[in-house]
Motif scaffolding. Sequence first.
Motif, PDB file in Angstrom:
ATOM      1  N   GLU A 375       0.636  -1.146   0.115  1.00  0.00           N
ATOM      2  CA  GLU A 375       0.031  -0.141   0.305  1.00  0.00           C
ATOM      3  C   GLU A 375       0.867   1.320   0.241  1.00  0.00           C
ATOM      4  O   GLU A 375       0.675   1.863  -0.198  1.00  0.00           O
ATOM      5  CB  GLU A 375      -0.974   0.249   1.408  1.00  0.00           C
ATOM      6  N   ASN A 376       2.416   0.991   1.062  1.00  0.00           N
ATOM      7  CA  ASN A 376       2.815   2.149   0.926  1.00  0.00           C
ATOM      8  C   ASN A 376       4.315   1.996  -0.645  1.00  0.00           C
ATOM      9  O   ASN A 376       4.992   3.463  -0.862  1.00  0.00           O
ATOM     10  CB  ASN A 376       3.299   2.542   1.986  1.00  0.00           C
ATOM     11  N   LEU A 377       3.610   1.358  -1.641  1.00  0.00           N
ATOM     12  CA  LEU A 377       4.926   1.461  -2.541  1.00  0.00           C
ATOM     13  C   LEU A 377       4.475   1.954  -4.021  1.00  0.00           C
ATOM     14  O   LEU A 377       3.043   2.528  -3.990  1.00  0.00           O
ATOM     15  CB  LEU A 377       4.632   0.114  -3.191  1.00  0.00           C
ATOM     16  N   LYS A 378       5.239   2.611  -4.613  1.00  0.00           N
ATOM     17  CA  LYS A 378       4.752   4.048  -6.192  1.00  0.00           C
ATOM     18  C   LYS A 378       4.729   2.419  -6.935  1.00  0.00           C
ATOM     19  O   LYS A 378       5.305   2.696  -7.964  1.00  0.00           O
ATOM     20  CB  LYS A 378       5.752   4.744  -6.035  1.00  0.00           C
ATOM     21  N   LEU A 379       4.009   1.965  -7.332  1.00  0.00           N
ATOM     22  CA  LEU A 379       3.626   0.558  -7.918  1.00  0.00           C
ATOM     23  C   LEU A 379       4.019   1.165  -9.632  1.00  0.00           C
ATOM     24  O   LEU A 379       3.685   2.424  -9.727  1.00  0.00           O
ATOM     25  CB  LEU A 379       3.352  -0.285  -7.988  1.00  0.00           C
ATOM     26  N   PRO A 380       5.115   0.838 -10.411  1.00  0.00           N
ATOM     27  CA  PRO A 380       5.015   0.827 -12.004  1.00  0.00           C
ATOM     28  C   PRO A 380       3.896   0.739 -12.312  1.00  0.00           C
ATOM     29  O   PRO A 380       4.187   0.311 -14.007  1.00  0.00           O
ATOM     30  CB  PRO A 380       6.409   0.432 -11.904  1.00  0.00           C
ATOM     31  N   VAL A 381       3.028   1.277 -12.397  1.00  0.00           N
ATOM     32  CA  VAL A 381       1.816   0.672 -12.949  1.00  0.00           C
ATOM     33  C   VAL A 381       0.875   1.693 -13.872  1.00  0.00           C
ATOM     34  O   VAL A 381       0.862   2.702 -12.905  1.00  0.00           O
ATOM     35  CB  VAL A 381       0.771  -0.398 -12.098  1.00  0.00           C
ATOM     36  N   GLY A 382      -0.437   1.588 -14.464  1.00  0.00           N
ATOM     37  CA  GLY A 382      -0.687   2.624 -14.424  1.00  0.00           C
ATOM     38  C   GLY A 382      -0.289   3.930 -16.200  1.00  0.00           C
ATOM     39  O   GLY A 382       0.529   3.635 -16.617  1.00  0.00           O
ATOM     40  N   TRP A 383      -1.642   4.456 -16.653  1.00  0.00           N
ATOM     41  CA  TRP A 383      -1.900   5.045 -17.552  1.00  0.00           C
ATOM     42  C   TRP A 383      -1.037   6.324 -17.208  1.00  0.00           C
ATOM     43  O   TRP A 383      -1.758   7.325 -16.025  1.00  0.00           O
ATOM     44  CB  TRP A 383      -3.219   5.024 -18.020  1.00  0.00           C
ATOM     45  N   SER A 384      -0.703   7.287 -18.116  1.00  0.00           N
ATOM     46  CA  SER A 384      -0.500   8.549 -17.500  1.00  0.00           C
ATOM     47  C   SER A 384      -0.737   9.180 -19.003  1.00  0.00           C
ATOM     48  O   SER A 384      -0.754   8.079 -19.940  1.00  0.00           O
ATOM     49  CB  SER A 384       1.191   8.413 -17.132  1.00  0.00           C
TER      50      SER A 384
END
Length: 456
Positions: A375-384
């Motif tokens: 939950e505290n990680l900035k996972l390298p996923v998601g659209w930008s």
Amino acid sequence: MLLGSNILEVGIAVIFVYLLLSLVCTALNEGIASLIDKRGNLVEGIKNLLNDPKFTGLAQQLYNHGLIGGISQYASDPSKRTRLPSYMSGESFSLALLDILSARGIIAGKYGDLLANAEAADDAYEEALEAAAVTPGDPQRVAAVTQAKDALDRARVALEAIAEKAKVAYGQAVQAAKTAPDDMALVKAEAEARHEIDSISAALKMLDARHAAIASAKNPKEVKLLLTADATLKEALAFARDFATEYPDPLGNIQEGLKRLPEGHTKETLLVLVDKTRREVTAIEHQAEAFRKNLEDWFNKTMERVGGWYKRWTQRVLLCLATLVVVASNADTVMLIERLSKDNVLRASIVAAAEDTVKTQADAVSADTALKAAENLKLPVGWSLDPYDSGYFRPPELSWKYTGWAFYKIFGLLISILAVTLGAPFWFDTLSKFVNLRSAGTPPGESSKSAPQSGR
């Protein structure tokens, strides 16, 4: 050594992302299965096993039996609708079915043909009603319903007439026994007359249980109807159990009852199991228990196939969910590897979270624990929408540059989708192996297992 360590950490980080996505898909899948009661496949499997698609015959009687009703949710609360169990042991199934078949066999000894005719009349009447509902007002269909109802009433009256005669005969036997209490012949006649009443009462109760089951099947949300079917069946079984000790050949008694079941695979299978039991066990007193074990084996083998149905459904749903989750989160494997290879801090934080997950989940994988670790990680996923971000969504255009981007994007997403469909348990086991491999490869004296920072 450093290069190898980085590659291993990238692998651990990517696997951890696969694990998280798999857990999300698993949770969604379980929610869908619960919402549409897909685990009710057990009920469908037993309805198929006992040749009772409308849930008004053997399958319905099995679920109303005390051994099965006792494991149904809300079975003891008449204000709530009973929820049928999603699991049933082979032993419970075999004991309950053996009790029901024994009762039907006892009834079959005297009134099996009449009961079978009445049950067949029930089915014919219900079929006529269904046909009439398709074409309301059709004179032929209406006449068919009337004829079927008349046949049903006649079958019921035939049993009730015997019950009335049995009551009269019993009353006469009681009066005769009172006049000569020491006359053993009259005492025996009274007992036989009582036996006759109980036998026909069991047949009528079994028919009443079927009527109640039909009413309950038409209105499954009506709790009172289900409770009536349950109570009536219990009365019929109680009557029949009183006579069980009078039959020297329990398996033969069961066989007589089976002969009057509706034609189909269940009747054929059960008769085959009776023959198989007779070949395996010659001692009559042990045949009923041997038959029960054969019933249990039959159930267990069938439930393996039912489990296969649910597994295949789960795999199809999981593939759809994996596609939605992966595309929505832009969990592109190619992009993940690229970002994790370049960002040492991000890679180190994900590897640390992966190690914590493995340590705290030594016995079983849990969505809550794994998601809490991330939950505290900035996972390298998601659209930008940032053109300089690796997760940038490029608007469609006719160019070789866009074609190349789309090819690698689709390729990366496809790899992730296929990976997620392998399931959370697979990725947890794989993650554990990779984490253990990294731990075993930590150089002596190095206390930190996080990825080396730039400039080391």
